[in-house]
Design an enzyme around this catalytic site. Structure first.
Site, short mmCIF file in Angstrom:
data_model
loop_
_atom_site.label_atom_id
_atom_site.label_comp_id
_atom_site.label_asym_id
_atom_site.label_seq_id
_atom_site.Cartn_x
_atom_site.Cartn_y
_atom_site.Cartn_z
N GLY A 267 0.77 -1.25 0.00
CA GLY A 267 0.00 0.00 0.00
C GLY A 267 0.79 1.28 0.00
O GLY A 267 0.30 2.32 -0.44
N GLU B 58 4.10 3.88 6.17
CA GLU B 58 2.91 3.03 6.05
C GLU B 58 1.79 3.81 5.34
O GLU B 58 1.75 5.04 5.42
CB GLU B 58 2.49 2.60 7.47
CG GLU B 58 1.24 1.78 7.58
CD GLU B 58 1.33 0.39 6.93
OE1 GLU B 58 1.44 0.35 5.68
OE2 GLU B 58 1.24 -0.62 7.64
N ASP C 140 -4.97 1.63 11.00
CA ASP C 140 -6.39 1.43 11.29
C ASP C 140 -6.48 0.95 12.76
O ASP C 140 -6.48 1.78 13.67
CB ASP C 140 -6.88 0.39 10.28
CG ASP C 140 -8.37 0.15 10.31
OD1 ASP C 140 -9.06 0.57 9.38
OD2 ASP C 140 -8.84 -0.48 11.27
N GLY D 166 -4.05 -0.47 14.23
CA GLY D 166 -2.68 -0.31 14.73
C GLY D 166 -1.97 -1.62 15.00
O GLY D 166 -0.79 -1.64 15.34
N LYS E 29 -6.74 6.36 11.18
CA LYS E 29 -8.14 6.38 11.65
C LYS E 29 -8.09 6.36 13.18
O LYS E 29 -8.07 5.29 13.78
CB LYS E 29 -8.89 5.14 11.15
CG LYS E 29 -9.05 5.07 9.64
CD LYS E 29 -9.79 3.78 9.26
CE LYS E 29 -9.87 3.60 7.76
NZ LYS E 29 -10.36 2.27 7.37
N ASP F 165 -5.86 -0.22 -1.55
CA ASP F 165 -6.68 -1.09 -2.40
C ASP F 165 -7.95 -1.58 -1.73
O ASP F 165 -8.07 -1.57 -0.50
CB ASP F 165 -5.88 -2.34 -2.79
CG ASP F 165 -5.72 -3.30 -1.62
OD1 ASP F 165 -5.25 -2.86 -0.55
OD2 ASP F 165 -6.10 -4.48 -1.76
P1 IMP Z 1 -4.33 -2.28 10.99
O1 IMP Z 1 -3.44 -3.41 11.39
O2 IMP Z 1 -5.76 -2.52 11.41
O3 IMP Z 1 -3.84 -0.93 11.46
O4 IMP Z 1 -4.44 -2.30 9.42
C1 IMP Z 1 -3.47 -1.79 8.61
C2 IMP Z 1 -3.61 -2.31 7.20
O5 IMP Z 1 -4.98 -2.62 6.85
C3 IMP Z 1 -3.14 -1.27 6.23
O6 IMP Z 1 -1.78 -1.37 5.98
C4 IMP Z 1 -4.00 -1.56 5.02
O7 IMP Z 1 -3.37 -2.54 4.22
C5 IMP Z 1 -5.28 -2.14 5.56
N1 IMP Z 1 -6.36 -1.12 5.67
C6 IMP Z 1 -6.90 -0.63 6.79
N2 IMP Z 1 -7.87 0.29 6.53
C7 IMP Z 1 -7.91 0.37 5.17
C8 IMP Z 1 -8.72 1.17 4.26
O8 IMP Z 1 -9.58 2.00 4.63
N3 IMP Z 1 -8.46 0.98 2.94
C9 IMP Z 1 -7.53 0.10 2.47
N4 IMP Z 1 -6.77 -0.65 3.28
C10 IMP Z 1 -6.96 -0.52 4.62
#
Ligand code: IMP
Length: 183
Positions: free
Chosen positions: A51, A105, A109, A111, A137, A165
């Protein structure tokens, strides 16, 4: 790709939410902060694929420091224990021992991904680690993270574009789009 107010990615519709110009301005602001904070040092940027590839390319071209960049990926596989999915950092082909590291990164989201990345990288004994994310977020964060550099905080909605994506598609837009709810 042409600028469009709404786009279709697979079965979902998305509306433009962060235009290219605003993204570029925020990336420049963050790059200037990094250039100022890291003056006299030679950081290693570690961009998390897939990403962050567009963000990393734009950010690096605004950094005015001697620096290196390397790309890492988180590979998921199903573990045999009760925790289910285990993620492993792959592709770290640069020695980060005693180096200042900046993780690049696309979005934080919950984290959890970033927390895991930090844990793994700390095992390589870098001099320091900072987090630099394009999007955050804040209402979704489940772990305590010190996010030093953030281009933009967004609400808890799914976004695509500028490298992000939906099911592998939608990375190739210049603007960021938010999912249209209730469809
Ligand atoms: P986390 O571990 O929940 O913080 O998620 C992080 C990963 O989830 C990011 O590196 C993205 O690949 C994916 N992700 C989280 N939210 C989104 C979004 O709104 N759009 C696209 N990918 C997302």
């Amino acid at each position: 790709m042409q600028k469009q107010e709404t786009i279709q990615v697979k079965d979902k519709t998305f509306a433009i939410s962060i235009p290219e110009l605003e993204l570029k301005q925020q990336i420049k602001r963050v790059a200037d902060e990094i250039t100022r904070d890291y003056a006299g040092r030679q950081p290693v940027f570690l961009a998390v694929l897939n990403g962050s590839f567009i963000f990393a390319a734009d950010l690096l071209r605004e950094i005015d420091l001697p620096c290196e960049i390397s790309f890492v990926k988180l590979a998921s596989y199903q573990g045999t224990n009760s925790t289910g999915s285990i993620r492993e950092v792959i592709g770290l082909n640069i020695d980060i021992t005693d180096r200042p590291v900046i993780i690049v990164e696309d979005i934080v989201d919950t984290g959890l991904t970033m927390a895991h990345m930090l844990d793994t990288l700390k095992g390589h004994n870098p001099a320091s680690i900072d987090i630099c994310t394009l999007l955050l977020k804040p209402t979704k964060l489940q772990v305590k993270l010190d996010i030093r550099y953030c281009c933009k905080e967004i609400p808890d909605d799914f976004v695509v574009g500028f490298g992000l994506d939906y099911d592998g598609f939608g990375r190739n837009t210049k603007d960021i789009y938010t999912i249209i709810q209730n469809q």
